[in-house]
Motif scaffolding. Structure first.
Motif, mmCIF file in Angstrom:
data_model
loop_
_atom_site.group_PDB
_atom_site.id
_atom_site.type_symbol
_atom_site.label_atom_id
_atom_site.label_comp_id
_atom_site.label_asym_id
_atom_site.label_seq_id
_atom_site.Cartn_x
_atom_site.Cartn_y
_atom_site.Cartn_z
ATOM 1 N N LEU A 45 24.925 26.356 63.694
ATOM 2 C CA LEU A 45 26.562 25.339 64.059
ATOM 3 C C LEU A 45 27.174 26.503 65.086
ATOM 4 O O LEU A 45 26.931 28.319 64.668
ATOM 5 C CB LEU A 45 27.598 25.682 63.641
ATOM 6 C CG LEU A 45 28.956 24.870 63.894
ATOM 7 C CD1 LEU A 45 28.638 23.783 64.076
ATOM 8 C CD2 LEU A 45 30.063 25.216 62.995
ATOM 9 N N LEU A 46 27.987 26.075 66.631
ATOM 10 C CA LEU A 46 28.351 27.923 67.335
ATOM 11 C C LEU A 46 30.071 27.440 67.047
ATOM 12 O O LEU A 46 31.070 28.542 66.712
ATOM 13 C CB LEU A 46 27.890 27.426 68.720
ATOM 14 C CG LEU A 46 26.773 27.932 68.867
ATOM 15 C CD1 LEU A 46 26.200 26.940 69.879
ATOM 16 C CD2 LEU A 46 26.619 29.277 69.159
ATOM 17 N N VAL A 47 30.287 25.680 67.098
ATOM 18 C CA VAL A 47 31.996 26.082 67.053
ATOM 19 C C VAL A 47 31.670 24.010 66.670
ATOM 20 O O VAL A 47 30.937 23.368 66.875
ATOM 21 C CB VAL A 47 32.562 26.293 68.360
ATOM 22 C CG1 VAL A 47 32.279 24.972 69.588
ATOM 23 C CG2 VAL A 47 34.451 26.337 68.149
ATOM 24 N N THR A 48 33.223 24.309 65.996
ATOM 25 C CA THR A 48 33.773 22.943 65.949
ATOM 26 C C THR A 48 35.291 22.581 66.505
ATOM 27 O O THR A 48 35.776 23.878 66.066
ATOM 28 C CB THR A 48 33.534 22.512 63.933
ATOM 29 O OG1 THR A 48 32.065 22.400 63.874
ATOM 30 C CG2 THR A 48 34.604 21.182 63.738
ATOM 31 N N VAL A 49 35.280 21.554 66.680
ATOM 32 C CA VAL A 49 36.970 21.654 67.277
ATOM 33 C C VAL A 49 36.708 19.997 67.150
ATOM 34 O O VAL A 49 35.831 18.405 66.940
ATOM 35 C CB VAL A 49 36.579 21.066 69.272
ATOM 36 C CG1 VAL A 49 36.632 22.435 69.598
ATOM 37 C CG2 VAL A 49 34.953 20.188 69.961
#
Lengths: 110, 114
Positions: A45-49
């Motif tokens: 995972l890099l990011v969650t928006v």
């Protein structure tokens, strides 16, 4: 057919260039995640928006979630060879299933 | 700090043979998933389990069965393998709020069906 369409499928650029990867759908997602995958390994995972219109920055990476929560983009500034990999977006559908895009294979040449 | 462990790492089957792919996680996560990854297709969801004792179909469930043996373990079975099932299979788990929690992946099982 896939719920999420990613473009471009392949990207080969020189070190120092900027790039944008797109993730589009006709469906609304509860949240959207971006992952990076190296050969022989699982995605990380890099990011969650979560919120429509949300923008998140992670060093040289900028992630945006569309206002209608149907699309997202990943922008990399001054790409480096260490950014090489497969980038995947994943949308949370019906609050219980993550569906992935087809991926963008990025190659950054020194 | 094992995370998600998949076995085996590699497998070659003949058409019609059966096998079970094993997955275990040590993070006390409720949700577990099986995906397959094919070139140009990203990851496609085969089955998922939102909690111990429940399983549901994903995008491509045909030809597969799953068992959520306990909270830690989620296995994927191919009853009669077909060449179309040649792929890399990934198990993943997640905990906490589903809309903000990451998927933690194993390193995959590379399956070839001849």
């Amino acid at each position: 057919t896939q719920l999420l369409e990613q473009s471009p499928q392949f990207l080969s650029i020189q070190e120092g260039e900027n790039l944008t990867v797109y993730c589009n759908s006709s469906s609304v997602f509860s949240s959207l995640q971006w992952y990076r995958q190296e050969p022989g390994e699982g995605p990380v995972l890099l990011v969650t928006v979560v919120t429509g219109g949300e923008v998140k920055k992670l060093k040289r990476l900028t992630f945006q979630f569309g206002d209608a929560r149907k699309d997202s983009s990943l922008h990399i500034t001054a790409a480096q060879p260490g950014d090489t990999g497969l980038y995947l977006c994943a949308g949370l559908y019906n609050f219980n299933k993550f569906y992935f895009g087809s991926g963008t294979k990025l190659n950054v040449k020194p | 700090n094992a995370g998600v462990t998949q076995t085996p790492k590699f497998q070659v089957l003949k058409t019609g043979q059966s096998m079970t792919l094993q997955c275990a996680q040590d993070m006390n996560h409720n949700s577990m998933y099986w995906y397959r990854q094919d070139p140009g297709m990203g990851l496609r969801l085969i089955y998922y389990s939102a909690s111990e004792g429940t399983t549901d179909k994903g995008e491509v469930p045909n030809g597969y069965n799953v068992s959520r043996l306990n909270k830690r373990e989620f296995s994927l079975r191919l009853e009669s393998a077909a060449p179309s099932q040649t792929s890399v299979y990934f198990c993943a788990s997640s905990g906490g709020r589903i809309d903000s929690s990451p998927l933690h992946f194993g390193n995959g099982t590379r399956l070839t069906v001849t």
